[in-house]
Structures are given as C-alpha cells and as structure tokens.
Scaffold this active site. Structure first.
Site, PDB file in Angstrom:
ATOM      1  N   LYS A  52       0.845  -1.208   0.000  1.00  0.00           N
ATOM      2  CA  LYS A  52       0.000   0.000   0.000  1.00  0.00           C
ATOM      3  C   LYS A  52       0.876   1.253   0.000  1.00  0.00           C
ATOM      4  O   LYS A  52       0.596   2.240  -0.696  1.00  0.00           O
ATOM      5  CB  LYS A  52      -0.954  -0.036   1.204  1.00  0.00           C
ATOM      6  CG  LYS A  52      -2.064  -1.063   0.996  1.00  0.00           C
ATOM      7  CD  LYS A  52      -2.831  -1.448   2.246  1.00  0.00           C
ATOM      8  CE  LYS A  52      -3.771  -2.614   1.916  1.00  0.00           C
ATOM      9  NZ  LYS A  52      -4.485  -3.158   3.068  1.00  0.00           N
ATOM     10  N   GLN A  96      -4.774  -1.711   9.210  1.00  0.00           N
ATOM     11  CA  GLN A  96      -4.601  -3.054   8.641  1.00  0.00           C
ATOM     12  C   GLN A  96      -5.198  -4.098   9.587  1.00  0.00           C
ATOM     13  O   GLN A  96      -4.838  -4.156  10.766  1.00  0.00           O
ATOM     14  CB  GLN A  96      -3.100  -3.322   8.399  1.00  0.00           C
ATOM     15  CG  GLN A  96      -2.816  -4.613   7.689  1.00  0.00           C
ATOM     16  CD  GLN A  96      -3.399  -4.659   6.267  1.00  0.00           C
ATOM     17  OE1 GLN A  96      -3.250  -3.728   5.495  1.00  0.00           O
ATOM     18  NE2 GLN A  96      -4.077  -5.744   5.947  1.00  0.00           N
ATOM     19  N   ASP A 119     -11.362   2.337   3.383  1.00  0.00           N
ATOM     20  CA  ASP A 119     -11.672   0.913   3.229  1.00  0.00           C
ATOM     21  C   ASP A 119     -13.186   0.703   3.076  1.00  0.00           C
ATOM     22  O   ASP A 119     -13.627  -0.395   2.747  1.00  0.00           O
ATOM     23  CB  ASP A 119     -11.201   0.127   4.469  1.00  0.00           C
ATOM     24  CG  ASP A 119      -9.875  -0.587   4.234  1.00  0.00           C
ATOM     25  OD1 ASP A 119      -9.575  -0.877   3.060  1.00  0.00           O
ATOM     26  OD2 ASP A 119      -9.160  -0.846   5.223  1.00  0.00           O
TER      27      ASP A 119
END
Ligand code: NAD
Length: 284
Positions: A52, A96, A119
């Site tokens: 990422k 994460q 997200d």
C-alpha cells in the site's frame, strides 16, 4: 479456453488515472495523504502495508505509517485514530486488519471518520452502499467490478453468484452487482445446492478462502469467473479458490491468482483516497 483477465494491467490503468488526477490537484496546492496503521508483527499484514505504501509512491500520495506494538491498548489506538481524524494532511485512514485479539476491531472501525474511511468498512459507508449513494466502495468488491467491466460484458440482467458472505467481500460484492442490475444469489457455508446454483451463473465471484473450491463441473460454458481467494498451499505457493486448470477450460473469462483481484484491491484503495481528498476540497 477462457480469456485471462489481467488484474495487473487493469490495476495499472486505474493507478495511472489516479496519478494523473493527483498531479492536477497538486498543481492547485492539494497534496494527498494516506495514513496506514499496523499493529503487531503479522508477516502477511506487513506485506500488505508495504504494498500500500509502494502504491502511494506510484500515484504521488504521501503515506504516513504508524507501526504500533502488539501490546498497545485499545484506548491508545483510539487516541491515534482521533489524532488522524483531525489531521489535515491525512485524507484516508487505513487500519490493517486483523488486529490483536484484545482490541475490538468494530470499535476501531467505528472510530474512523466516515469521510476518511477509505476501506469503506464504517457502518455509515456500509449503509450508503446499501442505498446506492456511496462515496467510497469497499476496495476488493470495487476492484472485482472493474475486472468484470474490463471484459466488456454487460452485467445488467445477468445471473451472478457470489460465494461467501463476509462483510468485507461477499456482502458488499453482492450489493455492487445488484446495483448494476445483475440477478444475484449469495451462497455460503450452509448453502445446500451450490452446484446447481453455480451451473446457472453467468458470473461467479468466489470469496471462500478454500483452495480449488470452485471446480470445473460448477461452471457454465462461457461464464465469467472471478477468484478473490488467497490461499497458501503446503509448497508455499499462492492459489485462489478456483481450480484454475479445470475451470479455465470452460469459462469465458477468468482471473488468475496471483495477478487478478489482488492488485485491484490496492488500486481501488488509491482511488478511494483520491475521492476523499476531492470531497474535502469540494471537487467533483
Ligand atoms: P471469510 O472467511 O470471512 O468468509 C468466507 C466465506 O466463505 C464465508 O461467508 C462462508 O460462509 C463461505 N464459505 C465457507 N465454506 C463454504 C462452503 N463450503 N460453501 C459455500 N460458502 C462457504 O473470508 P473473506 O474475508 O471474505 O475472504 C475470502 C477469501 O478472499 C480469503 O481467501 C481471503 O484471503 C481472500 N481475500 C482476498 C482479497 C484480495 O485482495 N484478493 C481481499 C480480501 C479477501
């Protein structure tokens, strides 16, 4: 033999578009930043976080990594989220997952400001997806839609089967296909007639987490088969949920693993972060 859907090529195109738009915003004095939070030493999480950060570099975003000790308290993590929610340099916040067991993942997701929730896991954004008024789409399902669109096949009216009903993949995937007027069936661990349902499908999206789960006899001639699964075999190799060898003989289009859905997830994260920056700057 099925046509291969090249996730690397499609993701490169998405990232190039994001990079161009980010460069234009930079000319207007707008820099884009993604905060990536990782807790503990999970090796898979480290790989994802590194990918990422690398993608941020590719598209010209600033990335800010917060690598926290495994033993951090939930309150300390919530305090960091609060700081990031109020940091003007940060357009997107990515925590994460999975988090260590002593931390309530939902509490953390719910604490992220919905307009930095790149997200799209926050209940506010999940609700917006349900009613079709979304700003952010969950990255993996959004990436799958791009891959299906890359085939040029019109989704409207098609019979689509999603195998898996997780909040991260299966459920939002079904909703995105529904928004595009597919007739959607969601299958899961208690589904009794999977073979019959899959045999009637024009589009199959497999998100189960079991190697070789989708076999050749489950797939109709010419169907589009998208493999979301990531499984590590005993020999260390990665494979998806689809028996690629058998299914590629029948499907019209198929994604490989690796090189299919995986790169798309990260590309869509970049797209969401760009969207967050544009929303903040009131740019359509
Ligand atoms: P999950 O474990 O939360 O969900 C798996 C789903 O499979 C469940 O809803 C379950 O009902 C269903 N299932 C299990 N056994 C079944 C059976 N016998 N028949 C039908 N359905 C069955 O997993 P997830 O988070 O949705 O991820 C699924 C897979 O996708 C995993 O391999 C994961 O690693 C992968 N994944 C990949 C990406 C990517 O970027 N490529 C992103 C997220 C997840």
């Amino acid at each position: 033999m099925a046509n291969l859907i090249d996730g690397k090529a499609v993701s490169a195109k998405v990232k190039a578009e994001v990079r161009d738009e980010a460069a234009k915003l930079k000319e207007q004095g707008i820099s884009i930043g993604l905060a990536v939070v990782i807790v503990g030493n999970n090796p898979a999480s480290r790989v994802y976080v590194n990918s990422k950060k690398k993608a941020c570099e590719e598209v010209g975003f600033n990335s800010y990594e917060y690598a926290l000790d495994e033993n951090i308290t939930q309150q300390e993590l919530l305090d960091l989220i609060d700081v990031l929610n109020n940091d003007d340099k940060v357009n997107g916040i990515l925590v994460q997952l999975p988090l260590p067991k002593h931390i309530d993942e939902n509490a953390i997701i719910n604490a992220i400001s919905p307009d930095k929730d790149v997200d799209a896991f926050h209940p506010y954004n999940v609700g917006k997806i349900m009613i079709g008024e979304f700003s952010f789409l969950p990255c993996t399902p959004a990436g799958v839609m791009e891959l299906i669109d890359s085939t040029g096949v019109n989704i409207s009216g098609k019979s689509a089967v999603v195998i898996g009903r997780s909040n991260i993949v299966g459920k939002p995937m079904s909703m995105l296909l529904l928004h595009r007027n597919a007739t959607v069936t969601i299958c899961h661990s208690r589904t009794t007639n999977l073979l019959e349902i899959c045999n009637a499908a024009d589009i199959i999206v497999a998100a189960v987490g079991k190697a070789n789960f989708v076999t050749g006899d489950m797939v109709k001639e010419g169907a589009i088969v998208i493999d979301v699964g990531i499984n590590r075999l005993e020999n260390g190799k990665l494979c998806g949920d689809v028996d690629f060898e058998a299914v590629s003989k029948k499907a019209g289009y198929i994604t490989p693993v690796p090189g299919g859905v995986g790169p798309m997830t990260i590309a869509m994260l970049m797209k969401n972060t760009l969207t967050a920056a544009k929303l903040k700057a009131n740019i359509k």
